[in-house]
Design an enzyme around this catalytic site. Structure first.
Site, mmCIF file in Angstrom:
data_model
loop_
_atom_site.group_PDB
_atom_site.id
_atom_site.type_symbol
_atom_site.label_atom_id
_atom_site.label_comp_id
_atom_site.label_asym_id
_atom_site.label_seq_id
_atom_site.Cartn_x
_atom_site.Cartn_y
_atom_site.Cartn_z
ATOM 1 C CE LYS A 19 14.375 3.174 -11.505
ATOM 2 N NZ LYS A 19 15.458 2.751 -10.695
ATOM 3 C CD GLU A 32 1.029 1.339 -0.360
ATOM 4 O OE1 GLU A 32 1.180 2.187 0.547
ATOM 5 O OE2 GLU A 32 -0.043 0.765 -0.569
ATOM 6 C CB CYS A 57 7.090 3.834 4.368
ATOM 7 S SG CYS A 57 6.765 2.076 4.363
ATOM 8 C CD GLU A 108 8.829 9.470 4.466
ATOM 9 O OE1 GLU A 108 9.043 9.836 3.301
ATOM 10 O OE2 GLU A 108 8.391 8.356 4.758
HETATM 11 P P1 NAD Z 1 12.218 7.706 -4.746
HETATM 12 O O1 NAD Z 1 10.862 8.253 -5.021
HETATM 13 O O2 NAD Z 1 13.366 8.612 -4.845
HETATM 14 O O3 NAD Z 1 12.529 6.476 -5.707
HETATM 15 C C1 NAD Z 1 11.660 5.369 -5.793
HETATM 16 C C2 NAD Z 1 11.888 4.685 -7.133
HETATM 17 O O4 NAD Z 1 11.408 5.543 -8.168
HETATM 18 C C3 NAD Z 1 13.353 4.398 -7.437
HETATM 19 O O5 NAD Z 1 13.472 3.154 -8.088
HETATM 20 C C4 NAD Z 1 13.706 5.536 -8.366
HETATM 21 O O6 NAD Z 1 14.809 5.248 -9.203
HETATM 22 C C5 NAD Z 1 12.419 5.672 -9.161
HETATM 23 N N1 NAD Z 1 12.271 6.955 -9.865
HETATM 24 C C6 NAD Z 1 12.845 8.144 -9.582
HETATM 25 N N2 NAD Z 1 12.477 9.068 -10.485
HETATM 26 C C7 NAD Z 1 11.650 8.466 -11.361
HETATM 27 C C8 NAD Z 1 10.944 8.895 -12.523
HETATM 28 N N3 NAD Z 1 11.025 10.148 -12.970
HETATM 29 N N4 NAD Z 1 10.170 8.009 -13.163
HETATM 30 C C9 NAD Z 1 10.054 6.728 -12.714
HETATM 31 N N5 NAD Z 1 10.724 6.258 -11.648
HETATM 32 C C10 NAD Z 1 11.508 7.117 -10.962
HETATM 33 O O7 NAD Z 1 12.132 7.028 -3.285
HETATM 34 P P2 NAD Z 1 13.316 6.377 -2.443
HETATM 35 O O8 NAD Z 1 14.177 7.479 -1.916
HETATM 36 O O9 NAD Z 1 13.930 5.249 -3.185
HETATM 37 O O10 NAD Z 1 12.505 5.712 -1.233
HETATM 38 C C11 NAD Z 1 12.177 6.399 -0.072
HETATM 39 C C12 NAD Z 1 10.700 6.738 -0.046
HETATM 40 O O11 NAD Z 1 9.942 5.537 -0.214
HETATM 41 C C13 NAD Z 1 10.254 7.315 1.271
HETATM 42 O O12 NAD Z 1 9.422 8.432 1.048
HETATM 43 C C14 NAD Z 1 9.442 6.191 1.911
HETATM 44 O O13 NAD Z 1 8.450 6.598 2.807
HETATM 45 C C15 NAD Z 1 8.868 5.519 0.715
HETATM 46 N N6 NAD Z 1 8.471 4.151 1.027
HETATM 47 C C16 NAD Z 1 7.129 3.881 1.125
HETATM 48 C C17 NAD Z 1 6.690 2.610 1.445
HETATM 49 C C18 NAD Z 1 5.225 2.310 1.538
HETATM 50 O O14 NAD Z 1 4.853 1.155 1.388
HETATM 51 N N7 NAD Z 1 4.370 3.298 1.761
HETATM 52 C C19 NAD Z 1 7.620 1.596 1.669
HETATM 53 C C20 NAD Z 1 8.984 1.908 1.565
HETATM 54 C C21 NAD Z 1 9.396 3.197 1.226
#
Ligand code: NAD
Length: 476
Positions: A170, A245, A279, A378
């Protein structure tokens, strides 16, 4: 309209969603099918049905498929890089670099399929043989964020398939284009029916269905802390393996003895490139007194030379913010930093370009303290704050004084401080004279504290998550 891929067939969704270019809001890249809960369940059923056969497939078949994926991504790097820059907003060179990284990851894991080994050890009981092997987990749910639309899916899908798991993938809502292109490549590379499924759609629908289905043996998630906590709670409920992550508030320490041009390049790249939407971005610059003023002047001079604009235009250094809501978040943090006493010495305002997009000038704050919100939460945008400290000890304390622990950097010419920092930085990754962002594809990636949970991703360490260990005793 681009479709879902479920059980070996391209399938229409129950609705569709446009993919909008953040550099030019009048540019709709395509529309993408959205799945509902029932379609997600179908994908899980297909993956479960395919698991017995795929988990016993030979390493040659997995090697061949993953190699073909790597070859096609490499051959189409310019086109896929253009698509990625167009849907996410990072610059063309950054986007092409990410695409090539995805290819390298598939190539690396094609080799890992052939390198999988076990151990045979003598038993403490005479005559008994002990064999330790790794087996695949089963159906793996893969949930990814928007900021690395092809590399993060690659570093989860490649090891999942390499070790014999089946996949329900997904992608993030904002970047279905790269995810769809990757799925299309996997299908043409010969992934058998049901082994790989692409289910685009809302987190609250598709994501929740993956988390709620007990046939999903493991979930690998990258995204925000709040969603990560929810993923964890749901996985614990099902007693299933999970890997998270999440965010970062990564420090970059600059000591008096730093080579100032190395420090400025590392900080500007780490904090602002990819629009700060990494991130591993260096969002806290922790600078000692002796170099502080010279360093700020040099960073501001460098920022003045950067071009903000269309991600795909030649010469652009910083593309737009990914969407309107992230722009509002960035501006909210900028306003709060001002309110709490930070001094905005550069940027922070919207930038007008030829097309309507989410353009924001990189924001640099000085005179900030560790207690301020800007140094605790963040932002995930082109915003960095400087904390002035008196010496190395104070810098190390400030660097570690955070709920996160992904990447931590230091700029110094002192072997003594570099060595001490490498050992004492509370982070999964430490960078000396290098930006906190920017990592190799064949070594472990991940953090500590609030940034990560579970085994590391990438490199041979990925086997820890995507396999389970079996110890077999045999009396011949
Ligand atoms: P997000 O948490 O909003 O979404 C991440 C994913 O989770 C998306 O595919 C989203 O549709 C899904 N999601 C949302 N609600 C859900 C639920 N209830 N159940 C299951 N899945 C659900 O994050 P984002 O805005 O897409 O990404 C930004 C974040 O990602 C930042 O905090 C960033 O630091 C982090 N990030 C971390 C790393 C790492 O390796 N540590 C790498 C890249 C991004």
């Amino acid at each position: 309209m681009k479709q879902l891929y479920i059980g070996g067939a391209w399938t229409a969704g129950t609705s569709e969603r446009p993919n909008v270019n953040p550099s030019d809001l009048s540019d709709i890249i395509d529309t993408y099918a959205q799945a509902d809960a029932a379609m997600t369940e179908q994908a899980i059923s297909a993956a479960a049905a395919a698991f017995p056969s795929w988990s016993h497939s030979g390493p040659q078949q997995r090697y061949d498929i993953l190699q073909r994926v790597a070859d096609e991504i490499t051959a189409r790097a310019d086109e896929l890089g253009d698509l990625l820059a167009r849907e996410e907003g990072k610059t063309l060179p950054e986007a092409k670099g990410e695409v090539l990284r995805a290819a390298q990851i598939f190539r690396f894991f094609s080799g890992e399929a052939l390198r999988l080994t076990g151990e045979t050890v003598p038993s403490v009981r005479p005559g008994v043989g002990v064999e330790i092997t790794r087996e695949p987990m089963g159906v793996v749910g893969i949930i990814t964020p928007w900021n690395f639309p092809i590399a993060i899916p690659a570093w989860k899908i490649a090891p999942a398939l390499c070790y014999g798991n089946t996949v329900v993938f997904k992608p993030a809502d904002l970047v279905p284009g790269s995810a769809w292109a990757l799925a299309d490549i996997l299908v043409r590379a010969g992934v058998p029916e049901g082994v790989f499924n692409l289910v685009m759609g809302r987190g609250s629908v598709v994501g929740e269905t993956i988390l709620s289905d007990k046939r999903v043996a493991a979930v690998t998630f990258t995204g925000s802390v709040n969603t990560g906590k929810h993923v964890a709670a749901k996985c614990v409920e099902h007693m299933r393996k999970f890997q998270l992550e999440m965010g970062g508030k990564n420090p970059m320490v600059v000591l008096d003895d730093a080579d100032i041009s190395v420090a400025v390049d590392a900080c500007v790249n780490g904090a602002f490139f990819s629009t700060g939407q990494r991130c591993t971005a260096s969002s806290r610059l922790i600078v000692t007194d002796g170099i502080h003023d010279r360093f700020i002047d040099a960073v501001v001079a460098k920022l003045e030379s950067l071009k903000i604009g269309d991600a795909r235009a030649a010469g652009t250094h910083i593309g737009p913010v990914v969407d309107e809501s992230q722009l509002a978040v960035d501006e909210g943090y900028i306003a709060k930093a001002k309110d709490e006493g930070g001094k905005l010495v550069f940027g922070g305002g919207r930038v007008k370009c030829d097309t309507e997009g989410f353009y924001l000038a990189p924001a640099l704050f000085t005179e900030t303290t560790q207690e301020m919100t800007i140094n605790r939460e963040e932002v995930f945008g082109p915003v960095a704050s400087v904390v002035r400290v008196k010496d190395y000890e104070e810098a190390l304390f400030a660097a570690n004084d955070t709920a996160f622990g992904l990447s931590s950097g230091i700029c110094t010419t002192s072997l003594k401080y570099a060595t001490h920092f490498r050992r004492n930085a509370e982070a999964g990754m430490v960078m000396v004279n290098l930006p906190t962002a920017g990592v190799d594809y064949h070594v472990p990636f991940g953090g500590r504290k609030g940034s990560s949970f579970g085994p590391r991703e990438q490199g041979k360490y990925a086997a820890e998550f995507f396999t389970t260990v079996k110890t077999a005793y045999t009396l011949p």
